[in-house]
Design an enzyme around this catalytic site. Sequence first.
Site, PDB file in Angstrom:
ATOM      1  N   SER A 147       0.841  -1.184   0.000  1.00 25.68           N
ATOM      2  CA  SER A 147       0.000   0.000   0.000  1.00 25.68           C
ATOM      3  C   SER A 147       0.880   1.239   0.000  1.00 25.68           C
ATOM      4  O   SER A 147       2.018   1.205   0.461  1.00 25.68           O
ATOM      5  CB  SER A 147      -0.928   0.012   1.217  1.00 25.68           C
ATOM      6  OG  SER A 147      -0.170   0.074   2.417  1.00 25.68           O
ATOM      7  N   GLY A 150       2.306   2.123   3.311  1.00 26.65           N
ATOM      8  CA  GLY A 150       3.089   1.078   3.961  1.00 26.65           C
ATOM      9  C   GLY A 150       4.296   0.672   3.156  1.00 26.65           C
ATOM     10  O   GLY A 150       5.375   1.268   3.244  1.00 26.65           O
ATOM     11  N   CYS A 151       4.125  -0.354   2.342  1.00 25.20           N
ATOM     12  CA  CYS A 151       5.268  -0.945   1.651  1.00 25.20           C
ATOM     13  C   CYS A 151       5.836  -0.050   0.555  1.00 25.20           C
ATOM     14  O   CYS A 151       7.046  -0.076   0.303  1.00 25.20           O
ATOM     15  CB  CYS A 151       4.865  -2.298   1.086  1.00 25.20           C
ATOM     16  SG  CYS A 151       4.347  -3.466   2.376  1.00 25.20           S
ATOM     17  N   VAL A 152       5.007   0.752  -0.108  1.00 23.53           N
ATOM     18  CA  VAL A 152       5.530   1.660  -1.131  1.00 23.53           C
ATOM     19  C   VAL A 152       6.365   2.753  -0.477  1.00 23.53           C
ATOM     20  O   VAL A 152       7.480   3.062  -0.923  1.00 23.53           O
ATOM     21  CB  VAL A 152       4.388   2.250  -1.975  1.00 23.53           C
ATOM     22  CG1 VAL A 152       4.924   3.311  -2.935  1.00 23.53           C
ATOM     23  CG2 VAL A 152       3.667   1.149  -2.757  1.00 23.53           C
ATOM     24  N   GLY A 155       9.578   1.307   0.588  1.00 24.39           N
ATOM     25  CA  GLY A 155      10.455   1.092  -0.548  1.00 24.39           C
ATOM     26  C   GLY A 155      11.075   2.381  -1.053  1.00 24.39           C
ATOM     27  O   GLY A 155      12.246   2.406  -1.453  1.00 24.39           O
TER      28      GLY A 155
END
Length: 213
Positions: A147, A150-152, A155
Site C-alpha cells: 500500500s 506502507g510498503c511503497v 520502498g
Amino acid sequence: MDVTREQNYLGVFDGKVGFGARPAVVVIDFTLAYTTPGSPFYAEGVVRAVRDTVPLLAAARRAGIPVIHTKVMYHPSGADGGWFVRKVPALRKLVPGEPLAEIDPAVAPLPEEVVIVKQYPSPFFGTPLAPMLAALGVDTLILAGCSTSGCVRAGALDGVQHGYRVVVPRECVGDRHDAPHDANLFDINAKYGDVVGREEVVAYLSGLTARAA
C-alpha cells in the site's frame, strides 16, 4: 500569516531527482489479498492501481528493463513475521499454498522476472533486492504497488537510502483510504523521490525503447 501546506514546503522540499539511465520497475505486493472482495486487505484503490499498472509494465517490457515483483509470505508458525504479524494478525493468513498470497494475474510476472518473497514492509529489508539492483547497474527505481502508506513508502525511503533515484507513478500505487494515500504521496514527493503521472513514466520508457532500436 497563515500559509498552506504547499507554501510551507516551497524552496525546501520541492526538489526533483528526475530519471536516470538504467531504470528498473519494482512492483510491490500486488497480490490477490488486496484485490479479492472479502479479503481482510481488500482495497478498491489497489484494484484501480493494478489496472493502471498494466500499461506501465507493457512499456517497461518493451524497453527491456528489469521488472521485479514482491509478495508477502510467512511460515505457518508466523515466527518469521516477528512483531509485525502480532501487530497485524491478518498477515498470518499469507502462507504457502494460500491463493490470496499470490500475485494478481492482471500483473502476473513473466517467467524471466524475479519474484522476491518478503516478510516486512520494505522490499529491501531482509531480501536480495539491493545486491540484485547493484549487479544490474540500476540507478532509477520506478515503484508501483501497495500500500502507498506502507510498503511503497518503505520502498521509497529505503530506495533513496540505497542510493537510487526513486520515481512513483501516482496512478500505479494504491491504498485502502484516500487520506493516507494522498499524504504519503505528498511526503514521498517532498523528501524521497518524484511522484509523477504514469504517462510521464511511460514516455520516458518509450524513449529508452527508441534509443535501443
